[in-house]
Design a protein around this motif. Structure first.
Motif, mmCIF file in Angstrom:
data_model
loop_
_atom_site.group_PDB
_atom_site.id
_atom_site.type_symbol
_atom_site.label_atom_id
_atom_site.label_comp_id
_atom_site.label_asym_id
_atom_site.label_seq_id
_atom_site.Cartn_x
_atom_site.Cartn_y
_atom_site.Cartn_z
ATOM 1 N N HIS A 1 -3.151 1.829 0.616
ATOM 2 C CA HIS A 1 -3.971 1.071 -0.319
ATOM 3 C C HIS A 1 -4.279 1.897 -1.569
ATOM 4 O O HIS A 1 -4.320 1.367 -2.682
ATOM 5 N N GLN B 1 -1.160 1.815 -3.647
ATOM 6 C CA GLN B 1 -1.038 0.499 -4.269
ATOM 7 C C GLN B 1 -1.988 0.374 -5.455
ATOM 8 O O GLN B 1 -1.610 -0.124 -6.517
ATOM 9 N N ASN B 2 -3.214 0.828 -5.273
ATOM 10 C CA ASN B 2 -4.215 0.734 -6.336
ATOM 11 C C ASN B 2 -3.832 1.606 -7.525
ATOM 12 O O ASN B 2 -4.058 1.242 -8.677
ATOM 13 N N VAL C 1 -2.324 -5.414 -7.242
ATOM 14 C CA VAL C 1 -1.936 -5.580 -5.834
ATOM 15 C C VAL C 1 -3.145 -5.415 -4.922
ATOM 16 O O VAL C 1 -3.396 -6.242 -4.048
ATOM 17 N N ILE C 2 -3.906 -4.346 -5.126
ATOM 18 C CA ILE C 2 -5.051 -4.102 -4.246
ATOM 19 C C ILE C 2 -6.163 -5.105 -4.512
ATOM 20 O O ILE C 2 -6.848 -5.559 -3.591
ATOM 21 N N PHE D 1 -5.650 -8.170 -5.508
ATOM 22 C CA PHE D 1 -5.118 -9.381 -4.894
ATOM 23 C C PHE D 1 -5.377 -9.366 -3.394
ATOM 24 O O PHE D 1 -5.771 -10.375 -2.806
ATOM 25 N N LYS D 2 -5.208 -8.211 -2.761
ATOM 26 C CA LYS D 2 -5.411 -8.102 -1.322
ATOM 27 C C LYS D 2 -6.863 -8.393 -0.944
ATOM 28 O O LYS D 2 -7.131 -9.137 -0.008
ATOM 29 N N GLY E 1 0.448 -14.239 2.088
ATOM 30 C CA GLY E 1 0.236 -13.344 0.952
ATOM 31 C C GLY E 1 -0.289 -11.991 1.377
ATOM 32 O O GLY E 1 0.154 -10.942 0.886
ATOM 33 N N THR F 1 1.504 -8.123 0.986
ATOM 34 C CA THR F 1 0.890 -6.935 0.400
ATOM 35 C C THR F 1 0.837 -5.786 1.409
ATOM 36 O O THR F 1 0.988 -4.625 1.042
ATOM 37 N N GLU F 2 0.627 -6.115 2.684
ATOM 38 C CA GLU F 2 0.609 -5.069 3.710
ATOM 39 C C GLU F 2 1.991 -4.441 3.866
ATOM 40 O O GLU F 2 2.128 -3.223 3.995
ATOM 41 N N GLU G 1 4.265 -4.264 1.629
ATOM 42 C CA GLU G 1 4.521 -3.459 0.437
ATOM 43 C C GLU G 1 3.884 -2.087 0.585
ATOM 44 O O GLU G 1 4.456 -1.072 0.206
ATOM 45 N N GLY G 2 2.695 -2.041 1.186
ATOM 46 C CA GLY G 2 2.023 -0.779 1.413
ATOM 47 C C GLY G 2 2.712 0.066 2.470
ATOM 48 O O GLY G 2 2.797 1.289 2.343
#
Length: 198
Positions: free
Chosen positions: A107, A110-111, A117-118, A120-121, A165, A169-170, A172-173
């Motif tokens: 995370h 991502q941030n 992205v973060i 959005f999560k 969604g 994102t997970e 992607e992380g």
């Protein structure tokens, strides 16, 4: 098709789907907790060290790490650029500790790389909870108010879409954690697979 027909054909499908989903989650969670409690494998690496090395690997120097009371409760706080870690993820020389620590490291990366992205999560997580509450509140009144049925169906559909969604994102992380772990050379192939699975 009358409302009564729609209700009787859909309501019980929703209830059954909700029951199966909750039962499935319970089984998965119980299995994971059992695995965590029974895991005896230890390695010469802990979550804190792995996390700091991951942040350094991706060139992140301004994220603080804080140890919290309790076994778990890990989270990344974007505004404070802080990762809070429980006992297990901070100091336990185990795969579960490393997996928990690197999850929060994902995370942070991502941030750092793409703030949206973060954000959005976290928005997705809030929206999923709100939709779940809406659906739960609609259930008892579906028998008397047709619109409640449609609101419940809409909320369930909303939850499914947002959950997809969140999963994206997970995943992607996870790619960030996987790239770091493979480059570190600290774990063998089976251990890397276990960390990714946890």
């Amino acid at each position: 098709m009358s409302y009564s027909q729609v209700f009787h054909s859909i309501y019980f499908v929703i209830v059954a789907a909700g029951f199966l989903l909750s039962a499935g989650i319970k089984m998965i969670t119980s299995g994971m907790n059992h695995k965590i409690l029974k895991k005896v494998e230890t390695i010469d690496w802990n979550g804190y060290d792995a996390l700091m090395q991951m942040l350094s690997f991706y060139g992140i120097q301004d994220v603080a790490v804080e140890k919290q009371e309790g076994m778990f409760g890990d989270r990344f706080v974007p505004g404070a650029r802080t990762i809070q870690m429980g006992e297990v993820s901070y100091s336990s020389p185990s795969l579960i500790g490393i997996a928990a620590a690197l999850h929060q490291g994902c995370h942070a990366v991502q941030n750092d790389r793409m703030h949206i992205v973060i954000i959005f999560k976290y928005l997705l997580g809030f929206a999923c909870r709100f939709a779940a509450l809406l659906a739960a509140a609609a259930m008892p009144v579906m028998l008397f108010f047709p619109r409640a049925l449609y609101a419940g169906l809409a909320a369930y559909s909303y939850i499914i879409i947002l959950s997809i969604g969140l999963a994206v994102t997970e995943l992607e992380g996870i790619r960030y954690a996987s790239g770091f772990v493979r480059s570190s050379g600290r774990l063998d192939t089976a251990q890397i697979a276990e960390v990714k699975r946890i």
